[in-house]
Design a protein around this motif. Structure first.
Motif, PDB file in Angstrom:
ATOM      1  N   ILE A  65       0.904  -0.993  -0.153  1.00 48.68           N
ATOM      2  CA  ILE A  65      -0.454   0.341  -0.253  1.00 48.68           C
ATOM      3  C   ILE A  65       0.792   1.249   0.468  1.00 48.68           C
ATOM      4  O   ILE A  65       1.728   1.068   0.892  1.00 48.68           O
ATOM      5  CB  ILE A  65      -1.139  -0.005   1.195  1.00 48.68           C
ATOM      6  CG1 ILE A  65      -1.632  -1.286   0.993  1.00 48.68           C
ATOM      7  CG2 ILE A  65      -1.646   1.300   1.551  1.00 48.68           C
ATOM      8  CD1 ILE A  65      -1.647  -2.042   1.683  1.00 48.68           C
ATOM      9  N   GLU A  71      -1.338   6.920   0.949  1.00 47.53           N
ATOM     10  CA  GLU A  71      -2.371   5.734   1.908  1.00 47.53           C
ATOM     11  C   GLU A  71      -2.307   5.452   2.853  1.00 47.53           C
ATOM     12  O   GLU A  71      -3.426   5.441   3.533  1.00 47.53           O
ATOM     13  CB  GLU A  71      -3.623   5.359   0.300  1.00 47.53           C
ATOM     14  CG  GLU A  71      -3.259   4.975  -0.765  1.00 47.53           C
ATOM     15  CD  GLU A  71      -4.543   6.130  -0.614  1.00 47.53           C
ATOM     16  OE1 GLU A  71      -5.470   6.123  -0.494  1.00 47.53           O
ATOM     17  OE2 GLU A  71      -4.914   7.041  -1.899  1.00 47.53           O
ATOM     18  N   LYS A 126      -5.654  -0.332  -2.603  1.00 46.23           N
ATOM     19  CA  LYS A 126      -4.966   1.143  -3.697  1.00 46.23           C
ATOM     20  C   LYS A 126      -3.774   0.921  -3.783  1.00 46.23           C
ATOM     21  O   LYS A 126      -2.559   0.741  -3.695  1.00 46.23           O
ATOM     22  CB  LYS A 126      -5.351   1.990  -2.129  1.00 46.23           C
ATOM     23  CG  LYS A 126      -6.799   2.491  -2.447  1.00 46.23           C
ATOM     24  CD  LYS A 126      -7.077   3.667  -1.347  1.00 46.23           C
ATOM     25  CE  LYS A 126      -8.651   4.350  -1.390  1.00 46.23           C
ATOM     26  NZ  LYS A 126      -8.810   5.490  -0.864  1.00 46.23           N
ATOM     27  N   GLY A 127      -3.376  -0.804  -3.503  1.00 41.05           N
ATOM     28  CA  GLY A 127      -2.033  -1.293  -2.712  1.00 41.05           C
ATOM     29  C   GLY A 127      -1.782  -2.046  -4.744  1.00 41.05           C
ATOM     30  O   GLY A 127      -2.383  -2.251  -5.303  1.00 41.05           O
TER      31      GLY A 127
END
Length: 335
Positions: free
Chosen positions: A48, A52, A217-218
């Motif tokens: 990640i 974030e 989101k990673g």
């Protein structure tokens, strides 16, 4: 000069979480000089971005309780009085240990878990189990860390910690013992009278979905297994299956094969069914083949015939699944 990372130094740190892939790996361990086969869930790493991780906040979820003079010690009495019923005393203690390192506006820390385990007189494995409880209730989220400037060396994890204590969700409130529920009612009534507002407990939050948002989101990075690792994995899987297959499984499949052999030409039987076996788990049968191609062919072309053959011997099953492996050594040892 590079900006400081979340740990306050200039190294490039990589933050990641583990997520089950849905696949179980066959493993073998030694217990008192005896090999024991077992299954372990395969995990994948998801990296990640630091932005974030920094942006992620547990305090955005749930209704925070207002500050009330006399209701605060080191951490809110609400933690001791009500959340502690679900955390256990160890969970409350661990939350306190983590929160003490979140100075000022920081909602993250990276203390030494070994040191904390000694302070709490608990094993490191016990601490990890307590962390899972805190994660499940949305009080802590653990990010594993690698140092990219030091050949991806593992560092101590980074903990994102909730600093604003939320009210219990309604379903947890309903799970409180009667006496504790009445005590919670009196507490809530005091809040209502002091702040002159109507308070309603929120429904539960599924924090696995909250965590999934940041995980998505990673970037997924899967380890590429060497031929030696693949061979060992196959050997372990064979040992697991050897322990699992029963005499009844062998009997059912032998009879099913005899039935199907009479319906197929010899080349077809030798190609698709000769080197197969099955295992019944619960109400499902799994048919094992020597390759993915054979497994897919059986499922697409011979599934109806296989079901009928098994049903003639054992009608008490729901479905037939298909799997594959190179198990020549398994067959030899099982014969």
């Amino acid at each position: 000069m590079l900006d400081k990372n979340l740990k306050g130094n200039h190294h490039k740190l990589l933050y990641y979480r583990y997520r089950p892939t849905g696949v179980e790996e066959a493993k073998v361990r030694k217990v008192r000089d005896t090999e024991q086969a077992y299954r372990k869930k395969e995990l994948e790493k998801i990296y990640i971005p630091e932005d974030e991780v920094k942006r992620f906040s547990l305090d955005k979820h749930g209704q925070p309780i207002p500050y009330v003079d006399g209701h605060m010690t080191v951490i809110s009495n609400y933690i001791y009085d009500y959340w502690g019923h679900f955390f256990s005393a160890e969970g409350v203690a661990l939350y306190g240990h983590l929160k003490r390192y979140c100075y000022g506006d920081k909602d993250y820390c990276w203390p030494d878990l070994n040191l904390i385990s000694q302070k709490m007189n608990k094993s490191r494995n016990t601490i990890k189990k307590i962390l899972l409880t805190l994660e499940r209730h949305g009080f802590v989220l653990v990010f594993n860390v690698q140092n990219a400037d030091k050949n991806n060396m593992e560092e101590s994890p980074l903990f994102k910690v909730r600093k604003k204590v939320p009210f219990l969700p309604m379903d947890l409130y309903e799970q409180l013992p009667t006496e504790l529920k009445l005590d919670h009612d009196r507490y809530m009534q005091g809040i209502v009278e002091q702040f002159d507002q109507i308070l309603r407990l929120d429904p539960s939050i599924d924090y696995s979905e909250v965590y999934e948002e940041v995980i998505n989101k990673g970037t997924v990075v899967r380890k590429i297994k060497t031929p030696l690792e693949l061979d060992k994995e196959l050997s372990n899987k064979i040992k697991v299956l050897e322990n699992e297959i029963s005499d009844r499984d062998r009997q059912v499949w032998d009879m099913a094969l005899t039935s199907m052999q009479s319906k197929l030409s010899k080349p077809s039987y030798d190609t698709w069914l000769k080197n197969t076996f099955c295992i019944k788990r619960g109400s499902n049968y799994t048919v094992y083949s020597p390759s993915n191609f054979v497994s897919e062919w059986l499922q697409s072309r011979y599934d109806k015939m296989i079901r009928e053959a098994i049903s003639a011997i054992d009608s008490d099953f729901d479905q037939v699944d298909y799997d594959f492996l190179n198990y020549n050594s398994f067959n030899q040892r099982g014969e």
